[in-house]
Every structure is written in C-alpha cells, then in structure tokens.
Scaffold this motif. Structure first.
Motif, PDB file in Angstrom:
ATOM      1  N   GLY A  33       0.825  -1.210   0.000  1.00  8.35           N
ATOM      2  CA  GLY A  33       0.000   0.000   0.000  1.00  8.35           C
ATOM      3  C   GLY A  33       0.852   1.249   0.000  1.00  8.35           C
ATOM      4  O   GLY A  33       2.056   1.207   0.287  1.00  8.35           O
ATOM      5  N   LYS A  34       0.214   2.355  -0.288  1.00  7.90           N
ATOM      6  CA  LYS A  34       0.948   3.613  -0.338  1.00  7.90           C
ATOM      7  C   LYS A  34       1.463   3.983   1.052  1.00  7.90           C
ATOM      8  O   LYS A  34       0.747   3.895   2.042  1.00  7.90           O
ATOM      9  N   GLY A  35       2.756   4.346   1.120  1.00  7.03           N
ATOM     10  CA  GLY A  35       3.355   4.753   2.380  1.00  7.03           C
ATOM     11  C   GLY A  35       3.720   3.598   3.290  1.00  7.03           C
ATOM     12  O   GLY A  35       4.184   3.802   4.409  1.00  7.03           O
ATOM     13  N   GLU A  36       3.535   2.394   2.809  1.00 10.08           N
ATOM     14  CA  GLU A  36       3.810   1.213   3.629  1.00 10.08           C
ATOM     15  C   GLU A  36       5.293   0.836   3.547  1.00 10.08           C
ATOM     16  O   GLU A  36       5.888   0.875   2.472  1.00 10.08           O
ATOM     17  N   PHE A  37       5.855   0.489   4.711  1.00 10.03           N
ATOM     18  CA  PHE A  37       7.246   0.027   4.757  1.00 10.03           C
ATOM     19  C   PHE A  37       7.197  -1.474   5.018  1.00 10.03           C
ATOM     20  O   PHE A  37       6.926  -1.921   6.132  1.00 10.03           O
ATOM     21  N   THR A  38       7.422  -2.253   3.976  1.00  3.65           N
ATOM     22  CA  THR A  38       7.282  -3.704   4.067  1.00  3.65           C
ATOM     23  C   THR A  38       8.643  -4.360   3.945  1.00  3.65           C
ATOM     24  O   THR A  38       9.458  -3.949   3.126  1.00  3.65           O
ATOM     25  N   THR A  39       8.895  -5.382   4.759  1.00  5.75           N
ATOM     26  CA  THR A  39      10.119  -6.166   4.586  1.00  5.75           C
ATOM     27  C   THR A  39       9.763  -7.585   4.192  1.00  5.75           C
ATOM     28  O   THR A  39       8.701  -8.094   4.546  1.00  5.75           O
ATOM     29  N   VAL A  40      10.674  -8.199   3.431  1.00  2.71           N
ATOM     30  CA  VAL A  40      10.522  -9.599   3.040  1.00  2.71           C
ATOM     31  C   VAL A  40      11.644 -10.371   3.695  1.00  2.71           C
ATOM     32  O   VAL A  40      12.812  -9.990   3.584  1.00  2.71           O
ATOM     33  N   MET A  41      11.308 -11.454   4.403  1.00  2.60           N
ATOM     34  CA  MET A  41      12.323 -12.266   5.062  1.00  2.60           C
ATOM     35  C   MET A  41      12.188 -13.720   4.617  1.00  2.60           C
ATOM     36  O   MET A  41      11.170 -14.127   4.086  1.00  2.60           O
ATOM     37  N   GLY A  42      13.223 -14.455   4.864  1.00  2.00           N
ATOM     38  CA  GLY A  42      13.187 -15.867   4.495  1.00  2.00           C
ATOM     39  C   GLY A  42      14.595 -16.388   4.325  1.00  2.00           C
ATOM     40  O   GLY A  42      15.547 -15.605   4.170  1.00  2.00           O
ATOM     41  N   LYS A  43      14.718 -17.710   4.376  1.00  2.00           N
ATOM     42  CA  LYS A  43      16.046 -18.317   4.295  1.00  2.00           C
ATOM     43  C   LYS A  43      16.679 -18.041   2.939  1.00  2.00           C
ATOM     44  O   LYS A  43      15.987 -17.802   1.947  1.00  2.00           O
ATOM     45  N   SER A  44      17.966 -18.112   2.920  1.00  2.00           N
ATOM     46  CA  SER A  44      18.690 -17.925   1.666  1.00  2.00           C
ATOM     47  C   SER A  44      18.251 -18.989   0.665  1.00  2.00           C
ATOM     48  O   SER A  44      18.124 -20.160   1.024  1.00  2.00           O
ATOM     49  N   GLY A  45      17.960 -18.576  -0.552  1.00  2.00           N
ATOM     50  CA  GLY A  45      17.563 -19.528  -1.592  1.00  2.00           C
ATOM     51  C   GLY A  45      16.067 -19.749  -1.677  1.00  2.00           C
ATOM     52  O   GLY A  45      15.599 -20.518  -2.513  1.00  2.00           O
ATOM     53  N   CYS A  46      15.267 -19.045  -0.856  1.00  2.00           N
ATOM     54  CA  CYS A  46      13.827 -19.282  -0.887  1.00  2.00           C
ATOM     55  C   CYS A  46      13.127 -18.516  -2.011  1.00  2.00           C
ATOM     56  O   CYS A  46      11.933 -18.684  -2.236  1.00  2.00           O
ATOM     57  N   GLY A  47      13.851 -17.617  -2.681  1.00  2.00           N
ATOM     58  CA  GLY A  47      13.267 -16.972  -3.862  1.00  2.00           C
ATOM     59  C   GLY A  47      12.996 -15.484  -3.700  1.00  2.00           C
ATOM     60  O   GLY A  47      12.297 -14.880  -4.509  1.00  2.00           O
ATOM     61  N   LYS A  48      13.566 -14.865  -2.657  1.00  2.00           N
ATOM     62  CA  LYS A  48      13.298 -13.446  -2.402  1.00  2.00           C
ATOM     63  C   LYS A  48      13.813 -12.565  -3.552  1.00  2.00           C
ATOM     64  O   LYS A  48      13.088 -11.708  -4.063  1.00  2.00           O
ATOM     65  N   SER A  49      15.065 -12.789  -3.935  1.00  2.00           N
ATOM     66  CA  SER A  49      15.639 -11.967  -5.009  1.00  2.00           C
ATOM     67  C   SER A  49      14.863 -12.173  -6.295  1.00  2.00           C
ATOM     68  O   SER A  49      14.535 -11.211  -7.000  1.00  2.00           O
ATOM     69  N   VAL A 194       8.214   7.589   6.951  1.00  2.00           N
ATOM     70  CA  VAL A 194       7.400   8.385   7.879  1.00  2.00           C
ATOM     71  C   VAL A 194       7.210   9.813   7.367  1.00  2.00           C
ATOM     72  O   VAL A 194       6.094  10.303   7.269  1.00  2.00           O
ATOM     73  N   GLU A 195       8.342  10.451   7.014  1.00  2.00           N
ATOM     74  CA  GLU A 195       8.274  11.875   6.672  1.00  2.00           C
ATOM     75  C   GLU A 195       7.766  12.129   5.259  1.00  2.00           C
ATOM     76  O   GLU A 195       7.063  13.088   4.995  1.00  2.00           O
ATOM     77  N   ASN A 196       8.169  11.237   4.318  1.00  2.00           N
ATOM     78  CA  ASN A 196       7.827  11.500   2.919  1.00  2.00           C
ATOM     79  C   ASN A 196       6.715  10.600   2.403  1.00  2.00           C
ATOM     80  O   ASN A 196       6.336  10.687   1.240  1.00  2.00           O
ATOM     81  N   GLY A 197       6.233   9.696   3.240  1.00  2.00           N
ATOM     82  CA  GLY A 197       5.153   8.810   2.827  1.00  2.00           C
ATOM     83  C   GLY A 197       5.549   7.889   1.698  1.00  2.00           C
ATOM     84  O   GLY A 197       4.728   7.488   0.867  1.00  2.00           O
ATOM     85  N   LEU A 198       6.832   7.542   1.647  1.00  2.00           N
ATOM     86  CA  LEU A 198       7.316   6.689   0.567  1.00  2.00           C
ATOM     87  C   LEU A 198       6.983   5.228   0.845  1.00  2.00           C
ATOM     88  O   LEU A 198       7.001   4.788   1.988  1.00  2.00           O
ATOM     89  N   SER A 199       6.654   4.472  -0.215  1.00  2.00           N
ATOM     90  CA  SER A 199       6.425   3.034  -0.069  1.00  2.00           C
ATOM     91  C   SER A 199       7.751   2.307  -0.256  1.00  2.00           C
ATOM     92  O   SER A 199       8.523   2.644  -1.149  1.00  2.00           O
ATOM     93  N   LEU A 200       7.981   1.310   0.606  1.00  2.00           N
ATOM     94  CA  LEU A 200       9.242   0.559   0.498  1.00  2.00           C
ATOM     95  C   LEU A 200       8.987  -0.933   0.571  1.00  2.00           C
ATOM     96  O   LEU A 200       8.125  -1.385   1.335  1.00  2.00           O
ATOM     97  N   LEU A 201       9.738  -1.678  -0.219  1.00  2.00           N
ATOM     98  CA  LEU A 201       9.690  -3.136  -0.155  1.00  2.00           C
ATOM     99  C   LEU A 201      11.133  -3.605  -0.090  1.00  2.00           C
ATOM    100  O   LEU A 201      11.861  -3.543  -1.076  1.00  2.00           O
ATOM    101  N   ILE A 202      11.536  -4.051   1.122  1.00  2.00           N
ATOM    102  CA  ILE A 202      12.953  -4.319   1.352  1.00  2.00           C
ATOM    103  C   ILE A 202      13.151  -5.772   1.790  1.00  2.00           C
ATOM    104  O   ILE A 202      12.503  -6.239   2.728  1.00  2.00           O
ATOM    105  N   VAL A 203      14.031  -6.472   1.075  1.00  2.00           N
ATOM    106  CA  VAL A 203      14.420  -7.820   1.480  1.00  2.00           C
ATOM    107  C   VAL A 203      15.537  -7.700   2.497  1.00  2.00           C
ATOM    108  O   VAL A 203      16.491  -6.938   2.272  1.00  2.00           O
ATOM    109  N   THR A 204      15.406  -8.416   3.603  1.00  2.00           N
ATOM    110  CA  THR A 204      16.488  -8.335   4.601  1.00  2.00           C
ATOM    111  C   THR A 204      16.590  -9.622   5.409  1.00  2.00           C
ATOM    112  O   THR A 204      15.654 -10.417   5.490  1.00  2.00           O
ATOM    113  N   HIS A 205      17.758  -9.832   5.986  1.00  2.00           N
ATOM    114  CA  HIS A 205      17.971 -10.940   6.913  1.00  2.00           C
ATOM    115  C   HIS A 205      17.955 -10.442   8.348  1.00  2.00           C
ATOM    116  O   HIS A 205      17.985 -11.229   9.285  1.00  2.00           O
TER     117      HIS A 205
END
Ligand SMILES: Nc1ncnc2c1ncn2[C@@H]1O[C@H](COP(=O)(O)OP(=O)(O)O)[C@@H](O)[C@H]1O
Ligand SMILES: [Mg+2]
Lengths: 227, 417
Positions: A33-49, A194-205
């Motif tokens: 959604g707009k302004g949402e900061f979402t992270t994707v997690m999961g084991k290496s090799g599960c298909g995130k990239s 928070v400040e700019n209402g930017l949407s983010l989708l970030i893969v991280t460990h």
C-alpha cells in the motif's frame, strides 16, 4: 480493492529450466500500500531476489499479473517497462551498484536525465537536495569509485529517489554493511517512509531491522507463508 | 533520445580506457592516412601520365596512309565473290594531303574542333662531318603547337620563339646532338631523300625523354620543312586535331575517314592500354586502403567487445534504472563512432602530412623535364571520402558489440555478482 495500492502481484509463478526444472515461486500474491514500509524475510535460496526482480519489472519470464498503481504491467514491451522502472521504481542493490567512473552527482542525476522531464539545472538542484537529505552533499563531486561502502549505499538511495518513485525496492541493501552503516541506512528508509510517505519493499535478513517496519512478509521455499 | 546524456556516458567510458581507445583510434588513423596518401599519390601519377599523353598526343591524327585500294579494278567488273587477286601493291602516291588548306579551313569552322594544326613530315639524313644519320623532321606551326600542346616543356637550351622566328633554324633531337657532338648555335646539314642538302642553325634541343624518339626526331617551323622538300605552302602531310571533348574523338575520326578518304587515328584507340593502367592503379589504392581499414575495424570490434564485458556492471545499472536497450546500444555505437571520428581526423592529418612530404620529394626524370617532385593530387573530396569511410567502418565494427550490450539481461548480470 484498495485504491491506494502501489504494487500488486497476482498468482506469480516462476520456473527455472536450467540446470534442471525448478519451481522457484509458487502462487505468490502480494500488495504494497501507499506509504507502507514492508520487509521480506526468508532463508537464503527461498526466492526473495527472484521475486524482487519480477516485481521491479526487470524479469519478465513468469506467470501471473503484476500491477503498479493499479495498472497492469505484465506483457508490456521492454521499452515501456524501462520507462516504468525509470519513473516509478527505485532500486537499491546489496552490492553498491554505482557507475564507478562517474561522480556521485552524475550517478544521482542519470535516471532523471533519462526521464528528461525537468531542465538540467532543475535536475542538478534535485540531485543535490537528495544528497543533502542523506547527508552526503559534500561528496557530490567525488568519483563514485572512491567512496566507502556505507557512502556508496547512500548514493544509491539518493539515485533511487531522484525521480520521486512510487516505490523503493531493496535486495538486502544493508547486507554488505557493518552494523553502524546498516542502522544508518535503515534509519534513512524509516525516515523516508514516515516523513515522505514513501512506499518501500525491502528484502532483509536483519530481524531487528524488520521488526521496526510496518509489515513483514515471510517466505519459505518459494511461497509466502505469513503476510 | 537524450544525446547529450548518451554521449557523456560514451565519452566517460572511453576516457577511463584511454590506452585501448588510443590504440583503436590509431588503427583508423593508419587506415585513413594511407588511403589519403595513396589516393593522392596514385591520382597524382595518373594525372601526370594523362597530362603527358594528352598534351603531346592530338585527339585525332589525320594523314594519308599508303595502302592498296580496297576495291581493285576487277572488283568493278563482276561481283561473283569468287575473284581473288594476289600480290596487290599500293600505287606510289604523294604523302601530301590533297587540298589540305581547304580542309584546315573547313575543320577550323567545325564546332567540335578546338584546333587543327598542319604538319609537314620529311624523311632526312642528318649530316655532320663524316657522320650521316637517318631521321625525321617535323615542320610545325610553332606558336599554335605551344598554345595547344606542351611542346614548350620539351625544349632544352632554347626558346620556341627562336624556332618560330629564325629562318632555317632547327630544334634538334637531343640524342642526335649527342651522337654528333653538336650543340646549340652549331649548324647541321640535312639531306632530303631527293638529294637536296640544306644547312640549318641549331637554336635548341628537343628532349621528350623517350630515347628512341630523341635519336631521330627534330622540329623546324613549317615553312622551313616545306622549303626543305622543295614544296609550296600547300604541302601538308598531316593534320593534328584537338577537340573540345576528347570523348567524341572516335566517332569524329570515323566520319573524317569516310568523308575525306584519309586515315584518322583517334587518341582512345592509340592509347587503349593507358586506361587499363589508370584502372589498376585505382584498384590498388582502394584495395590497400580497404584492407587497412578492415584491420582497423577488427581492432575496434575487439576493443569494444572487451569494453562491454568490463562495463557489464554499468550496463546492468543503466538498465535497472530505466535505460532502454536502444539507449545502451547507442552508447556503445557512439563510442565506436567517436573512435572513428578521432582516428579519422588524425588520419586525414597524417595523410595530408605524408602527401605534402611526397610532394616535396625530388623526382628526377628525363622523361618529364618540367616535373621536379613527385606528383600529388590534393583534392578535398578524397578527405571527405576518407572521413566518411572511417565513420562508416567504425560504425559497422561497433554495431555487433553494441547490439550485444543492448541485449544484455540486467538480472543475469546482477545475479552473477
Ligand atoms: N538463473 C537461475 N537459474 C536456475 N536457478 C536459479 C537461478 N537464479 C536463482 N536460482 C535458484 O533459485 C532459488 C532462489 O534464488 P534467489 O531468488 O536468489 O533466492 P534468495 O534471494 O531468496 O536467496 C535458489 O535456489 C537459486 O539457486
Ligand atoms: Mg537473494
């Protein structure tokens, strides 16, 4: 349907056929959604990239539909996709993908010059503004190759921001940084959200990183297991 | 398409690979430099040889050839086709052209004819002391000859004015003078076939550079030659015609032959082998230049291919941030063309330098007394062709690597990290 959806993926399936047939992504459904900061997690090799390359329109070899701003992106021509990436998507890689022979400023300006919707002076002013926002305006005229890892990643974020995109995607953007620089980059993302209402989708460990965001998507063996 | 941006990226890539860029450009430089040098030199040579032939050969040479009549008396009687006459001999006829003055007047009113010059040819013996040499004296209209041909260039130790104005003077073949140990200012006696002997004053030497000619041939003004033969000013043995357009020579020669029953030899027939020489020299020029540029093209192809692998990261970033395949394609084609442009311009400079050096190199040949240095034909169009050639060749060499770069898959590159 949520009208302020920035990104929506319907039933994404992807196979690799070499070296052997492999079903990497299985019935992936996802919205940001707009302004949402979402992270994707999961084991290496599960298909995130693999998922991120599809969502960023760089990979077109998949089944299912992808919408950006409720507009179907799947099936568009390569040139149309290039325009969408240029205008609506900012991408930050794990490794510091900068044009090493160019100055920091030039790196940040390039996507805007490609878009060519502003005058050269306006583009330069915008680029300097993004650099100042990330506290690296003093590096503007340095050659990208001569920067430290943390600095490079901040330049990459400035570049991702230059065309005021609908969404920023990152594939383990802090994965290659020490903890100090990693938290610095995370703080930047948080502030943008928070400040700019930017949407983010970030893969991280990074679990600590992820828990501080709006939402965590858990992946396992090519499926989304919790959303 | 944002060309400033594309050219900026192309320029930056080339500047970070200075050495390879310079090597690639030098390949083009040598290719274009040698093209300019070769083509200027070869066409210079062609021009010089053409000039030499054209300025001493009339477009049409009209004369009275001694030959048997095509139709023998018997042929007028019956037309059975079975008659065969053997041992036909030509009738002794005068070598003079019948009614030559009227013919000259007629020719000078012809629109195609630039000049028609009368000639008197006389077989003589040159006599000096005990030595007698057989030879030919040409009686010419000196002033007209100088105006229309490069006769003046072949006079050594003398002036054509002297020949035109001094009665009983002769421009002696250089070979004859040498054999007889005679020099300018001496007198020489000439004996005609009829046995008349004249004493002429040597006012200069004639040197065409062709030894066989210079050993038999001399020039007098036309009146002297007529007097030598005991003839009036009506006596003319040949007419040399210069046309406004030499390409008409063959057809005009044919109609003159039919109209006047004279023999007419045109320059194209007389110098058929000459065209072949010119064609072959041009062929060599273009074959050598093309080969050098081909080598240069392969150099550029290789270097760009290398560059593309070194710049794979850049390609991936550009594509990930929204540059299209054709943008990337243009970036690398631009690099090839920049190499071609720099190499080509340097090549033009190299070619200009080399051809100017050749132009200054002394070239001593007795065949061409007025030529003192090697001939060079400086022509703007060769430089334009050269630059066009360089740009085209580098564009072609850049095309395949650039297409490869345009097609590269950013995901593949990023994953490869
Ligand atoms: N080009 C490819 N061909 C075949 N298999 C691949 C290819 N790229 C990735 N894979 C496989 O797909 C799976 C998912 O990879 P990836 O998306 O990179 O995982 P993650 O980013 O979650 O670590 C892995 O098992 C990987 O080996
Ligand atoms: Mg990954």
């Amino acid at each position: 349907m949520n009208t302020s959806t920035v990104l929506r993926a319907n039933n994404i399936n992807k196979h690799f056929y070499t070296p052997e047939p492999f079903h990497v992504l299985k019935d992936v459904n996802l919205t940001v959604g707009k302004g949402e900061f979402t992270t994707v997690m999961g084991k290496s090799g599960c298909g995130k990239s693999t998922l991120l390359y599809i969502l960023s329109t760089m990979d077109t070899q998949y089944n299912g539909e992808l919408y950006i701003h409720d507009q179907l992106v799947t099936g568009k021509t390569a040139n149309e996709l290039a325009y969408i990436r240029n205008k609506h998507i900012g991408f930050v890689f794990q490794f510091h993908y900068l044009l090493s022979d160019f100055s920091v400023l030039e790196n940040v300006m390039l996507p805007a010059q490609k878009l060519a919707q502003r005058s050269p002076t306006a583009i330069k002013a915008a680029a300097l503004e993004k650099l100042a926002m990330l506290d690296i305006d003093t590096l503007a005229y340095k050659k990208a190759a001569n920067l430290s890892g943390g600095e490079k990643q901040r330049v990459a974020i400035a570049r991702a921001l230059i065309n005021d995109p609908a969404i920023i995607m990152g594939d383990e953007p802090t994965g290659n940084l020490d903890s100090h620089n990693a938290s610095n980059v995370f703080d930047i993302f948080k502030r943008l959200s928070v400040e700019n209402g930017l949407s983010l989708l970030i893969v991280t460990h990074d679990k600590d990183f992820a828990t501080k965001t709006d939402r965590i998507i858990q992946m396992k063996d090519g499926r989304i297991v919790s959303n | 398409m944002n060309w400033t941006m594309i050219l900026k990226i192309a320029k930056t890539h080339l500047l970070t690979k200075k050495r390879q860029t310079i090597i690639a450009a030098l390949g083009v430089t040598f290719g274009i430099g040698s093209y300019i040098t070769l083509v200027s030199f070869m066409t210079g040579l062609n021009g010089m040889l053409d000039d030499m032939i054209l300025n001493q050969t009339p477009h049409i040479h009209l004369y009275n050839e001694i030959r048997p009549s095509v139709l023998q008396p018997l042929d007028y009687l019956e037309d059975s086709g079975l008659t065969a006459i053997r041992s036909v001999r030509p009738k002794q006829r005068q070598k003079r052209i019948h009614n030559a003055l009227a013919l000259l007047k007629h020719l000078s009113t012809d629109q195609d004819v630039k000049a028609a010059l009368p000639k008197v040819e006389a077989q003589v013996f040159y006599i000096s002391g005990p030595i007698e040499l057989g030879g030919v004296v040409h009686g010419i209209d000196v002033i007209q000859e100088v105006n229309h041909y490069n006769f003046k260039d072949y006079i050594v130790n003398g002036t054509y004015q002297d020949l035109a104005q001094t009665p009983n003077s002769i421009l002696l073949g250089a070979g004859i003078a040498q054999k007889m140990s005679l020099d300018v200012g001496d007198r020489i006696r000439l004996s005609t076939i009829d046995g008349n002997v004249f004493s002429l004053k040597i006012i200069g030497l004639f040197q065409s550079g062709i030894a066989d000619l210079d050993a038999v041939q001399s020039y007098t003004n036309i009146k002297t030659a007529q007097r030598l033969l005991g003839e009036t000013n009506m006596y003319i043995t040949a007419i040399d015609i210069k046309l406004h357009d030499m390409h008409k020579a063959t057809s005009i020669a044919q109609s003159l032959e039919q109209q006047f029953g004279l023999r007419a030899v045109d320059i194209n027939t007389a110098n058929a082998q000459f065209e072949t020489g010119t064609t072959i020299r041009n062929l060599i020029t273009y074959a050598v230049s093309f080969t050098l540029l081909l080598v240069a093209g392969f150099g550029i192809y290789n270097i760009l291919n290398m560059l593309i692998y070194e710049k794979m990261n850049d390609i991936a970033i550009l594509k990930a941030t929204g540059f299209s395949s054709s943008d990337v394609h243009h970036i690398f084609v631009s690099q090839a063309i920049i190499i071609g442009l720099i190499g080509g311009i340097l090549g033009l400079a190299l070619g200009l330098g080399l051809s100017m050096a050749i132009d200054q190199t002394p070239f001593d040949t007795s065949a061409l007394p007025t030529v003192t240095t090697y001939p060079i034909n400086h022509k703007l169009s060769y430089y334009l062709i050269g630059l066009g050639f360089a740009l085209f060749a580098t564009f072609l060499a850049g095309l395949l690597p650039a297409r490869k770069a345009g097609k590269m898959d950013p995901v593949h590159i990023i994953r490869g990290q």
